[in-house]
Design a protein around this motif. Structure first.
Motif: not given
Length: 798
Positions: A276-281, A333-336
């Motif tokens: 969610l943190f990434v999508r809101n960027r 999107m998934s954490m590497t």
């Protein structure tokens, strides 16, 4: 590279969580600075000096800002960056947590240790080796970066692979470049590497490189000189630093060459809230993010309108573009794995700092949070970092071992390239350091999607096809040990598994099968009474024994007839008795060899046959002397009589008995096992002990037979109407022929064939003596009795 932007987001996300957590570092606010190294030592040193200077004023080793306190550095996606940073931080004892490979420490000043957030590289190397051995890939290519770490990989890791049976078709160093201009200067080298990869028989290539390695490798197909050839698929095996990344100008380049790639990635878990943190960027909501505008334009191929630029060419960035629409080469999107350990590194520092603040003896020092902490000597943070241990929000434990390396494992990832050039990273295995070593490597082969060139069958990468059971490897001269020819196992040896270096010899109790791929237990072999051949020979012996007994009975019944009295009646009975025993002694050769039968069979045969031949010799001598004695004035009359015949038989027999006695006293026969003469059989036999004495017995018997033949041959034309010397001559001729043939046949025979030859020789020679000497007499006695009178016996031919 746009993909590395997620590392920044992981850092920001971790700091935000910590600052919002009242249980961790209360009254303390964490902040961060991010600097780019540009792959350049110069800019790396510059950025590091800025960290220890007053903001906005580049005055190294002088800080007048009490609001910003440097407690640690997280950095080093590439090993050389970490090493360059460490040379400066070492002076100030400032901890550095690295999330890439550990640099080669040859030139590092001792004193400061790295806190390696990536798992042990040794575990990764074991995983690569296990992967190669699991799929039986023994012929591989290796590409390494032209760096100290690449050289260390070649010098220390590849020899371990070689000792486990892995050979290298080629080992090439891929170029290292900091700027595009440098890259363009080494395109020829890239073309040569690509052509070597495609021409090689190796279908597997291990790539040990840096974060930008794949972006450089994507150039290779465009540099190829093999346009007329069908390019083959390659199974690329990448280390943790290898990510499927792209430079901006590679946006339209295909990723087909990496389809089916297998890489090792630092183990990661999904973190609650990160997605969610990434999508809101987006550029509008992230005013304090100095990277997002550049990232957005590069990732989406657009530009933001700028009043100073006038007319803008190309697509306009709206800021509403979706990050989850980007290809994996630009953003995931998934954490590497690298983002995950940056997240853990921030938390490790926070926990260590929290422990340090709690250990203050004077609480009065902690008044305004930052004021109290700024007076601390942050080199003390090392002690707390070494012992830090906690579980992150995903439930994974974070702690360092004695070598300051994170105790964590690797995920094995399969890159699947779809027809629309989208890339999916599928977890297909794991390398876990927390389980026994033999269980550390796990792989789900059924989940792997290979490059389409392999038609979804398991790729094969060998220099030579496997040698099947029944063959062994023969190394080709001047080539690596993985290149070999397959040769059949020699006689008596087998190979039961593939690719044996040498064939194994079967045990003495076994022998190779036809294909020489396993051993078969040998059969126990001896001439027994249960088998047809043994029954036939035993029956023949008994039959001839009965015939001889009947002949003896006929002669005894007609005891006083002239034909029985002729040529010494006692010698006739002695000869018949010895023939009876000759037929019976063959039974000693049939059956399981025992100690008694082995002692008796040859000695009994030798003595009995010597008696029989001595009787024949005595008969022939008697005939000759009798004829000579009938001449007028002959002095031989006194020699003719029973005493001469008896003396001849006894003396000749005693000599043979003496030879047999010496044989039994010095080296007697004994039961033995012959494991080698006959293939597939364990022959139970009687070992003759002294072969010399055995042939002495045969030789003496042959000497008697030859003497009998010579004397009988001399007497064959004596003027006697019933001259048995003629019959003795023929019988001894056959007798000698049988035993002369016996010697070479016996020597060339093996196993129970030797016993068969000897039994046959005994029966044949005895039967010839019986038939040639006694059947004519029985014919006269039984069928022509009128000829059995003295007149006929004494009648001479005109």
């Amino acid at each position: 590279m746009p993909k590395n932007y997620q590392h920044i987001l992981a850092l920001a996300f971790a700091v935000q969580e910590i600052n919002e957590n009242p249980q961790l570092l209360p009254n303390v606010t964490l902040g961060f600075h991010i600097y780019d190294s540009y792959f350049s030592p110069k800019w790396t040193y510059h950025a590091t000096m800025l960290l220890i200077s007053t903001p906005e004023r580049f005055v190294p080793n002088y800080k007048c800002d009490c609001l910003n306190n440097l407690i640690a550095v997280i950095g080093g996606l590439d090993p050389e960056i970490s090493l360059n940073v460490a040379t400066v931080l070492d002076i100030y004892k400032i901890p550095q947590l690295i999330y890439g490979s550990a640099p080669v420490m040859n030139y590092k000043t001792p004193g400061l240790s790295f806190y390696q957030m990536a798992p042990k590289e040794a575990l990764q190397y074991k995983g690569i080796l296990s992967l190669l051995l699991h799929f039986e890939w023994t012929w591989i290519g290796v590409l390494t970066m032209d760096t100290d770490n690449g050289e260390r990989f070649v010098q220390t890791v590849l020899p371990v692979f070689s000792r486990r049976g892995i050979c290298f078709a080629f080992i090439e160093k891929i170029f290292k470049a900091s700027y595009i201009t440098q890259v363009m200067g080494v395109l020829n080298q890239g073309a040569k590497i690509h052509d070597k990869v495609m021409k090689s028989k190796a279908n597997v290539v291990v790539v040990y490189g840096e974060s930008y390695s794949v972006a450089f490798l994507r150039w290779l197909p465009y540099l190829s000189e093999l346009e007329h050839l069908t390019l083959k698929g390659i199974v690329w095996i990448g280390t943790t630093q290898i990510e499927l990344t792209s430079f901006v100008y590679q946006r339209t380049w295909g990723t087909d060459m990496f389809d089916g790639t297998i890489s090792f990635r630092i183990h990661s878990n999904d973190l609650l809230g990160f997605h969610l943190f990434v999508r809101n960027r987006n550029p509008s909501s992230s005013k304090d993010d100095g990277f997002i505008w550049d990232f957005w334009q590069q990732a989406f191929g657009c530009v933001f309108p700028n009043a100073d630029l006038g007319k803008v060419e190309g697509d306009i960035c709206t800021g509403e573009e979706k990050l989850d629409h980007l290809p994996a080469t630009f953003f995931e999107m998934s954490m590497t794995g690298h983002s995950y350990i940056i997240y853990n590194a921030v938390y490790a520092l926070a926990h260590a700092l929290h422990d340090l603040s709690c250990s203050l003896k004077h609480r009065a020092m902690v008044m305004e949070g930052r004021l109290g902490l700024q007076k601390q000597q942050f080199w003390e943070l090392h002690h707390n970092l070494r012992s830090v241990s906690f579980n992150n929000s995903a439930g994974d434990k974070v702690s360092f071992d004695q070598n300051l390396e994170l105790v964590a494992g690797f995920d094995i990832i399969n890159w699947i390239v779809s027809s629309n050039q989208s890339v999916n990273a599928v977890k297909v295995g794991r390398m876990d350091p927390l389980v026994p070593p033999d269980q550390a490597f796990t792989i789900n082969e059924d989940s792997i999607i290979w490059h389409s060139w392999f038609n979804q069958t398991r790729p094969i990468s060998v220099c030579s096809e496997s040698c099947h059971p029944g063959t062994s490897k023969k190394i080709k001269e001047g080539e690596p040990f993985c290149c070999y020819d397959c040769i059949s196992c020699p006689e008596g040896k087998i190979s039961s598994v593939k690719d044996m270096n040498d064939c194994d010899k079967c045990t003495d109790e076994n022998y190779p099968n036809k294909n020489r791929d396993f051993c078969i237990p040998k059969d126990i072999s001896f001439l027994s009474y249960e088998e047809p051949l043994g029954i036939s020979l035993a029956s023949s012996s008994l039959f001839l024994f009965l015939i001889t007994a009947v002949v003896l009975g006929i002669f005894m019944r007609h005891h006083n007839t002239p034909i029985v009295k002729a040529n010494n009646r006692n010698l006739t009975y002695g000869l018949l008795a010895s023939l009876l025993l000759c037929f019976l002694c063959t039974l000693l050769f049939i059956g399981h060899p025992e100690k008694v039968t082995c002692l008796l069979r040859q000695t009994a045969f030798g003595i009995i046959f010597s008696v029989a031949v001595s009787c024949v010799l005595a008969k022939t001598i008697t005939v000759v002397l009798a004829f000579i004695a009938t001449k007028p004035g002959s002095k031989m009359r006194k020699c003719v009589g029973k005493s001469l015949a008896n003396t001849t038989v006894i003396s000749c027999s005693l000599i043979q008995a003496g030879i047999c006695a010496v044989w039994m006293a010095t080296s007697p026969s004994f039961p033995d096992v012959d494991l080698y003469s006959t293939v597939g059989e364990i022959v139970l036999e009687c070992n003759e002990g002294s072969v010399t004495l055995f042939y002495c017995v045969l030789g003496y018997m042959g000497l008697l037979a030859i003497a009998s033949f010579i004397v009988a041959f001399i007497a064959r034309k004596l003027p006697d109407c019933f001259n048995e010397a003629k019959f003795i001559t023929f019988s001894m001729l056959v007798f000698c022929s049988v035993w002369l043939s016996f010697v070479p046949t016996y020597v060339s025979s093996k196993g129970k064939g030797m016993v068969l030859v000897e039994i046959f020789s005994i029966l044949a020679s005895s039967a010839m003596l019986l038939g040639c000497i006694f059947f004519p007499k029985c014919y006269i006695i039984m069928l022509r009795p009128e000829l059995n009178n003295r007149e006929q016996l004494m009648r001479r031919k005109p």
